[in-house]
Design a protein around this motif. Structure first.
Motif, short mmCIF file in Angstrom:
data_model
loop_
_atom_site.label_atom_id
_atom_site.label_comp_id
_atom_site.label_asym_id
_atom_site.label_seq_id
_atom_site.Cartn_x
_atom_site.Cartn_y
_atom_site.Cartn_z
N SER A 179 -4.28 9.31 7.42
CA SER A 179 -4.74 8.51 6.03
C SER A 179 -4.01 7.49 5.84
N LEU A 239 1.02 5.46 -0.36
CA LEU A 239 0.21 6.71 -0.15
C LEU A 239 0.93 7.80 -0.87
N GLU A 265 -4.75 4.72 8.09
CA GLU A 265 -6.13 3.94 7.58
C GLU A 265 -6.12 3.18 6.60
N CYS A 266 -5.11 3.42 5.64
CA CYS A 266 -5.08 2.72 4.71
C CYS A 266 -3.94 1.46 4.62
N SER A 312 0.77 -1.51 -0.13
CA SER A 312 0.02 -0.14 0.04
C SER A 312 0.91 1.21 0.11
N ARG A 345 -3.11 5.11 -3.23
CA ARG A 345 -3.96 6.00 -2.84
C ARG A 345 -3.22 7.47 -3.13
N ASP A 404 -6.84 4.79 -5.92
CA ASP A 404 -7.95 5.52 -5.24
C ASP A 404 -7.53 6.94 -5.21
N ARG A 408 -1.91 -1.50 -3.55
CA ARG A 408 -3.06 -0.32 -3.67
C ARG A 408 -2.31 0.97 -3.49
#
Length: 136
Positions: A94, A6, A97-98, A4, A35, A79, A33
């Protein structure tokens, strides 16, 4: 590989945002992922009371569309999120959270204000619970 990533994007520095997306693509695996996050600074309550609510909603919608445009232009699956708040703490929240295991954040040449208050990137580096890549 990271699971993940960010990317806090400053919409006033779109070219840096594109570079950050390129780096994220190179570091991402098939299941990563990504974001994109834009943080709009909270308006003080005494100012917000005088600003029509529609203006704030429109600004948030425009920021989201801009992030989605970056995603589309890069041809990646990611995202897009827009939040209001103080940039440093909002980015860190954030990331938690992700479940980000990497934050790629842009930095600028420090000005006088940064020497007294510190930059957002410096705050994120000091307090993040994951790896942080700072891009200049």
């Amino acid at each position: 590989m990271y699971k993940s990533i960010l990317l806090p994007i400053d919409l006033s520095e779109m070219e840096r945002g594109r570079m950050m997306i390129d780096v994220a693509q190179k570091l991402a695996g098939e299941d990563t992922r990504i974001r994109l996050l834009n943080v709009t600074v909270d308006i003080p309550a005494f100012v917000a009371a005088e600003v029509p609510n529609e203006v704030i909603k429109t600004a948030m919608k425009t920021a989201r569309q801009t992030l989605e445009g970056l995603v589309t232009a890069a041809g990646i699956k990611a995202d897009a999120e827009v939040r209001a708040g103080k940039p440093g703490p909002t980015i860190l929240t954030s990331a938690d959270e992700c479940g980000a295991d990497l934050i790629i954040i842009g930095s600028h040449k420090p000005g006088l204000q940064d020497y007294f208050l510190g930059s957002t990137a410096a705050r994120v580096v000091r307090h993040a619970q994951c790896s942080v890549l700072v891009m200049r």
